[in-house]
Design an enzyme around this catalytic site. Structure first.
Site, PDB file in Angstrom:
ATOM      1  N   HIS A  63       2.281   9.346 -10.208  1.00  0.00           N
ATOM      2  CA  HIS A  63       2.140  10.286  -9.340  1.00  0.00           C
ATOM      3  C   HIS A  63       3.179  10.246  -8.279  1.00  0.00           C
ATOM      4  O   HIS A  63       4.273   9.556  -8.597  1.00  0.00           O
ATOM      5  CB  HIS A  63       0.828   9.898  -8.325  1.00  0.00           C
ATOM      6  CG  HIS A  63       1.013   8.447  -7.688  1.00  0.00           C
ATOM      7  ND1 HIS A  63       0.926   7.445  -8.361  1.00  0.00           N
ATOM      8  CD2 HIS A  63       0.955   8.264  -6.423  1.00  0.00           C
ATOM      9  CE1 HIS A  63       1.176   6.144  -7.262  1.00  0.00           C
ATOM     10  NE2 HIS A  63       1.164   6.766  -6.098  1.00  0.00           N
ATOM     11  N   HIS A  65       4.434   9.795  -5.282  1.00  0.00           N
ATOM     12  CA  HIS A  65       4.534   8.807  -4.149  1.00  0.00           C
ATOM     13  C   HIS A  65       5.756   8.317  -4.263  1.00  0.00           C
ATOM     14  O   HIS A  65       6.202   7.750  -5.440  1.00  0.00           O
ATOM     15  CB  HIS A  65       3.421   7.835  -3.609  1.00  0.00           C
ATOM     16  CG  HIS A  65       2.439   8.541  -2.838  1.00  0.00           C
ATOM     17  ND1 HIS A  65       1.152   7.869  -2.740  1.00  0.00           N
ATOM     18  CD2 HIS A  65       2.475   9.579  -2.166  1.00  0.00           C
ATOM     19  CE1 HIS A  65       0.089   8.723  -2.075  1.00  0.00           C
ATOM     20  NE2 HIS A  65       1.078   9.729  -1.778  1.00  0.00           N
ATOM     21  N   ASP A  67       7.391   5.463  -3.754  1.00  0.00           N
ATOM     22  CA  ASP A  67       7.392   3.976  -4.482  1.00  0.00           C
ATOM     23  C   ASP A  67       7.205   4.011  -6.065  1.00  0.00           C
ATOM     24  O   ASP A  67       7.244   3.128  -6.655  1.00  0.00           O
ATOM     25  CB  ASP A  67       6.532   2.898  -3.655  1.00  0.00           C
ATOM     26  CG  ASP A  67       5.148   3.403  -3.942  1.00  0.00           C
ATOM     27  OD1 ASP A  67       4.793   4.667  -3.541  1.00  0.00           O
ATOM     28  OD2 ASP A  67       4.255   2.516  -3.911  1.00  0.00           O
ATOM     29  N   HIS A  68       7.095   5.266  -6.300  1.00  0.00           N
ATOM     30  CA  HIS A  68       6.776   5.336  -7.834  1.00  0.00           C
ATOM     31  C   HIS A  68       7.804   6.182  -8.407  1.00  0.00           C
ATOM     32  O   HIS A  68       7.752   6.260  -9.586  1.00  0.00           O
ATOM     33  CB  HIS A  68       5.383   5.876  -8.132  1.00  0.00           C
ATOM     34  CG  HIS A  68       4.208   4.779  -7.773  1.00  0.00           C
ATOM     35  ND1 HIS A  68       3.713   4.058  -8.804  1.00  0.00           N
ATOM     36  CD2 HIS A  68       3.713   4.465  -6.647  1.00  0.00           C
ATOM     37  CE1 HIS A  68       2.869   3.322  -7.934  1.00  0.00           C
ATOM     38  NE2 HIS A  68       2.758   3.634  -6.673  1.00  0.00           N
ATOM     39  N   HIS A 143      -6.615   8.816  -6.019  1.00  0.00           N
ATOM     40  CA  HIS A 143      -5.608   8.575  -5.061  1.00  0.00           C
ATOM     41  C   HIS A 143      -5.644   9.573  -4.067  1.00  0.00           C
ATOM     42  O   HIS A 143      -6.330  10.628  -4.087  1.00  0.00           O
ATOM     43  CB  HIS A 143      -4.499   8.032  -5.776  1.00  0.00           C
ATOM     44  CG  HIS A 143      -3.557   7.425  -4.940  1.00  0.00           C
ATOM     45  ND1 HIS A 143      -3.771   6.199  -3.730  1.00  0.00           N
ATOM     46  CD2 HIS A 143      -2.167   7.432  -4.530  1.00  0.00           C
ATOM     47  CE1 HIS A 143      -3.013   5.673  -3.081  1.00  0.00           C
ATOM     48  NE2 HIS A 143      -1.717   6.425  -3.474  1.00  0.00           N
ATOM     49  N   ASP A 213      -2.169   3.528  -8.726  1.00  0.00           N
ATOM     50  CA  ASP A 213      -2.619   3.679  -7.375  1.00  0.00           C
ATOM     51  C   ASP A 213      -4.176   4.382  -7.593  1.00  0.00           C
ATOM     52  O   ASP A 213      -4.225   5.646  -7.867  1.00  0.00           O
ATOM     53  CB  ASP A 213      -1.857   4.313  -6.287  1.00  0.00           C
ATOM     54  CG  ASP A 213      -0.517   3.566  -6.119  1.00  0.00           C
ATOM     55  OD1 ASP A 213      -0.373   2.860  -7.048  1.00  0.00           O
ATOM     56  OD2 ASP A 213      -0.099   3.837  -5.129  1.00  0.00           O
ATOM     57  N   HIS A 271       0.981  -4.109  -7.807  1.00  0.00           N
ATOM     58  CA  HIS A 271       1.196  -3.304  -6.738  1.00  0.00           C
ATOM     59  C   HIS A 271       0.443  -3.911  -5.324  1.00  0.00           C
ATOM     60  O   HIS A 271      -0.027  -3.492  -4.359  1.00  0.00           O
ATOM     61  CB  HIS A 271       0.224  -2.208  -6.895  1.00  0.00           C
ATOM     62  CG  HIS A 271       0.680  -0.912  -6.017  1.00  0.00           C
ATOM     63  ND1 HIS A 271      -0.055  -0.599  -4.775  1.00  0.00           N
ATOM     64  CD2 HIS A 271       1.652   0.179  -6.024  1.00  0.00           C
ATOM     65  CE1 HIS A 271       0.544   0.354  -4.137  1.00  0.00           C
ATOM     66  NE2 HIS A 271       1.382   0.771  -4.838  1.00  0.00           N
TER      67      HIS A 271
END
Length: 304
Positions: A63, A65, A67-68, A143, A213, A271
């Site tokens: 996805h 975001h 941090d990914h 999410h 997530d 995570h």
């Protein structure tokens, strides 16, 4: 058995800490590398893992975001500096190519290789990659934005030749590949020698499921049922259940429930929220529900 490994490059969540890198993993399937998510610092961790950059041709982003995927641009740039020529394919939900195109056009306009983006739908499971040894299927998650996990399924390998029987029947060399693929052997006299007399069964196929997530979602259970290894996010302890619901994340106990009900062989949780100085609390909560649980940690390599 053929190589099937999971390498943890990062297992932290959105807030950086000195203990964990942001989320990133590499699946090593028969010496072909597949990256899952590419958080900040992923390329440094990839170097530490001593995995060969040249064997990484596909990256799967769960996805959009940061941090990914914040580490993705740096990795693309580094590949260019190394003189890469092989195409790099990035699989993601809709929107990543639109975000990256201006940066690639400005910073990487003279790349020595091609970067392609393949978008997938996040609402229904779909096959997004296949080669001779593995398939990759999406696992719809829930999410705050569109998000999917990934199911890596090994394809059946070859039958194992019984050398003594091959010699006994004087099987010619050119017949060996057919027999490995399950064919019977017909002697020059017309006698059919069953494959089961010449070979033993292929190694059992193995599966790895990555659930990034997501809020606690029982629909996951059916798709990951019986997998050899399941990674499931465990951002919070059960005492933060309300926070988990608010942010569309899961607790360690909920992750363990998924693993138990799906009958997986092993569960790895990660995570982790930055609030936990020691993730032992999360492991204890998960292990109470599903004993075959381990903690993700940077540098960990798990044989599937």
């Amino acid at each position: 058995m053929e190589k099937f490994e999971l390498h943890i490059l990062g297992c932290g969540s959105a807030l950086p800490t000195t203990r964990h890198f942001a989320t990133s993993q590499v699946v090593n399937m028969r010496d072909k590398l597949f990256m899952i998510d590419c958080g900040e610092g992923a390329q440094m961790q990839l170097r530490r893992s001593r995995l060969k950059f040249t064997r990484l041709n596909h990256i799967f982003i769960s996805h959009l975001h940061g941090d990914h995927c914040f580490g993705l641009f740096g990795l693309i740039s580094t590949f260019g500096l190394l003189g890469r020529t092989a195409e790099l394919c990035i699989h993601s939900p809709k929107g990543l190519e639109e975000l990256f195109a201006p940066m690639l056009g400005f910073f990487c306009r003279n790349l020595s290789y091609k970067v392609t983006f393949q978008e997938f739908d996040t609402k229904e499971p779909s096959l997004i990659y296949e080669d001779r040894s593995v398939t990759v299927t999406t696992i719809p998650l829930q999410h705050r934005i569109p998000c999917c996990g990934f199911l890596f399924s090994e394809k059946p390998g070859f039958h194992h030749i019984i050398r003594e029987m091959i010699d006994f029947y004087e099987v010619p060399l050119y017949e060996i590949n057919r027999i490995k693929n399950g064919a019977d052997y017909v002697t020059p006299e017309g006698v059919v020698v069953p494959n089961a007399r010449l070979t033993t069964a292929p190694d059992p196929v193995r599966t790895y499921a990555y659930c990034s997530d997501t809020i606690f979602r029982e629909k996951i259970i059916e798709q990951v049922k019986g997998v050899d290894l399941l990674f499931h996010e465990a951002t919070f302890a059960q005492s933060e259940l309300a926070r988990a619901k608010e942010t569309f994340h899961s607790t360690a106990e909920q992750a363990a429930f998924i693993g138990r009900e799906a009958g997986v062989k092993k569960l790895v949780i990660g995570h982790f929220s930055a609030r936990y100085e020691d993730e032992g609390l999360l492991l204890r909560e998960a292990s109470a529900v599903f004993p075959s649980t381990i903690l993700a940690k940077e540098g960990l390599c798990i044989q599937v």
